[in-house]
Write a protein that holds these residues in place. Sequence first.
Motif, mmCIF file in Angstrom:
data_model
loop_
_atom_site.group_PDB
_atom_site.id
_atom_site.type_symbol
_atom_site.label_atom_id
_atom_site.label_comp_id
_atom_site.label_asym_id
_atom_site.label_seq_id
_atom_site.Cartn_x
_atom_site.Cartn_y
_atom_site.Cartn_z
ATOM 1 N N VAL A 6 0.804 -1.616 -0.234
ATOM 2 C CA VAL A 6 0.088 0.155 -0.429
ATOM 3 C C VAL A 6 1.064 0.979 0.386
ATOM 4 O O VAL A 6 2.201 1.079 0.931
ATOM 5 N N HIS A 16 -7.066 -0.124 3.035
ATOM 6 C CA HIS A 16 -7.087 -0.464 2.201
ATOM 7 C C HIS A 16 -5.862 -1.512 2.548
ATOM 8 O O HIS A 16 -6.309 -2.887 2.824
ATOM 9 N N ASN A 19 -8.386 -3.759 4.355
ATOM 10 C CA ASN A 19 -9.402 -5.003 3.677
ATOM 11 C C ASN A 19 -8.068 -6.290 3.186
ATOM 12 O O ASN A 19 -8.718 -7.281 3.103
ATOM 13 N N VAL A 67 -1.371 -1.128 -4.153
ATOM 14 C CA VAL A 67 -2.641 0.337 -4.093
ATOM 15 C C VAL A 67 -1.628 1.581 -3.798
ATOM 16 O O VAL A 67 -0.773 1.947 -3.276
ATOM 17 N N GLU A 92 -6.993 5.368 -6.000
ATOM 18 C CA GLU A 92 -7.824 5.430 -5.905
ATOM 19 C C GLU A 92 -8.079 7.198 -7.099
ATOM 20 O O GLU A 92 -6.778 7.467 -8.330
ATOM 21 N N ALA A 119 -10.887 3.291 -8.627
ATOM 22 C CA ALA A 119 -10.572 3.228 -7.217
ATOM 23 C C ALA A 119 -12.168 3.606 -7.705
ATOM 24 O O ALA A 119 -12.570 4.719 -6.638
ATOM 25 N N ASN A 121 -15.188 2.911 -6.080
ATOM 26 C CA ASN A 121 -16.069 1.840 -4.934
ATOM 27 C C ASN A 121 -17.177 1.683 -5.197
ATOM 28 O O ASN A 121 -17.811 1.278 -4.310
ATOM 29 N N TYR A 284 -16.036 -0.607 -0.052
ATOM 30 C CA TYR A 284 -14.313 -0.593 -0.220
ATOM 31 C C TYR A 284 -13.922 -1.918 -0.335
ATOM 32 O O TYR A 284 -12.352 -2.699 -1.377
ATOM 33 N N MET A 288 -11.880 -4.376 -3.094
ATOM 34 C CA MET A 288 -10.476 -5.032 -2.972
ATOM 35 C C MET A 288 -10.122 -6.561 -3.195
ATOM 36 O O MET A 288 -10.089 -7.068 -4.155
#
Length: 331
Positions: A6, A16, A19, A67, A92, A119, A121, A284, A288
Motif C-alpha cells: 500500500v 485498503h 481489507n 494500491v 484511487e 478505485a 468504490n 471498500y 478489494m
Amino acid sequence: MLKIAVLGAGRIGKIHAANIAASPLATLVAIADPYFDNALQLAKLYGTNAVKDPLELINDREIDAVVIATPTDTHVDLMLAAARNGKAVLCEKPVDMDLDRARRASEELATLQVPVMVAFNRRFDPSAQQIRQAIVRGEVGEVHQVMITSRDPGFAPVDYLRHSGGIFRDMVIHDFDMARWLLGEEPVSVYASGSRLLNPALAEFNDVDTCMVQMVTASGKQCHINCSRQAVYGHDQRLEVYGSAGMLLNDNMRASSVRRFTHQLTEAREPLVNFFLERYADAYRHEMDAFIQAATGAQPVPVTAWDGVMALKLAECAQRSVESGKPVSVD
C-alpha cells in the motif's frame, strides 16, 4: 497469495490495508509513505514492513501489486512506474487533475497489458450492485433516466478543498462514474450549475459547494446529479433508475432501522450514517476483492483507467458549463 503493498498511509490507505490483511487470497507485505511515522504506525498494526519511498516497493520484484492511496498529483507517475514493472495496480481517483495527462497515461497503460484498476468504490456498494444487475436483467426495461443524490455530511476543510481540483473532480466524479455505469451509454452533453451557499471563500479558487448536473446521451437517456458538501442529517447517497418497465431505487444507511411513533411525531428514525468510511465499508471490501481477482487473472478489471479518464472528462465539462452558463458537448 498475492503480495500487495500500500502506497500512502492516510485514511484511505488504512482502509485498503485492513481489507488486504483480512483477505484469504492476499498478503499485505509493506506500507510506504513519505511521512515515515505514518507508514511505520500502520505497518506495526499488521506486522509488516514500512518504507519512506513508494518507488522502493514499486521496484521490489517480490511484490505483485500495489494500491496507490497517495495525493492525486502522484497518481500517474506511480501508476506508470508500477505497471512498467509488471505490477497490478489499484489507484484511487482521480487518475490526475489534467485530462490530457490522464488520457496519455491510460493509453500507455493499455499497451502494458497489466491489470490496472481505478478505485471508484461506489460501484461495489451492495445496493448499487443490485441495481446494476437488475438493469442488466431488464427489470426496468430500457433505462430512460438516472437520478443521483450525493451529499456529504460535513464541509471539508478549506485547505483540503484548495488542492482538491474542485467539487466536480473531487466529489461529483464518483457520480459521473456511476452515471456512465448505470446509463450504459456515454453522455454527449453536460449542463451544470453551481453555487457557494456554504462558504463564500471558495470563490478564491473558483470552486462551489452546491451543484446540479444534467446530462444526456446520444439516444436521449437523461441523468440528473445533485450534490452538496454538507447535509446536516448525515451522508445522503441515493440512486434512482427509471425505465420503460419500472423503477429501481435504494435507500440511505442508518445505524438502526427502527421507526418511532408517539403523540409528538411519527416515522422518527435514527440519523443517517455520518461518514463515508462507514457508509461504504462493504463497498471498500468488495472493491478489494475485485482487485485481487483481477490481479490474479481470475476476473477482468471491472473499472479501468479509461473509465477514470471518462469520468474526469465529464468533470471538466461540468466545470466549463458552470463557468460559461451553457451546456457543453462531450467531445
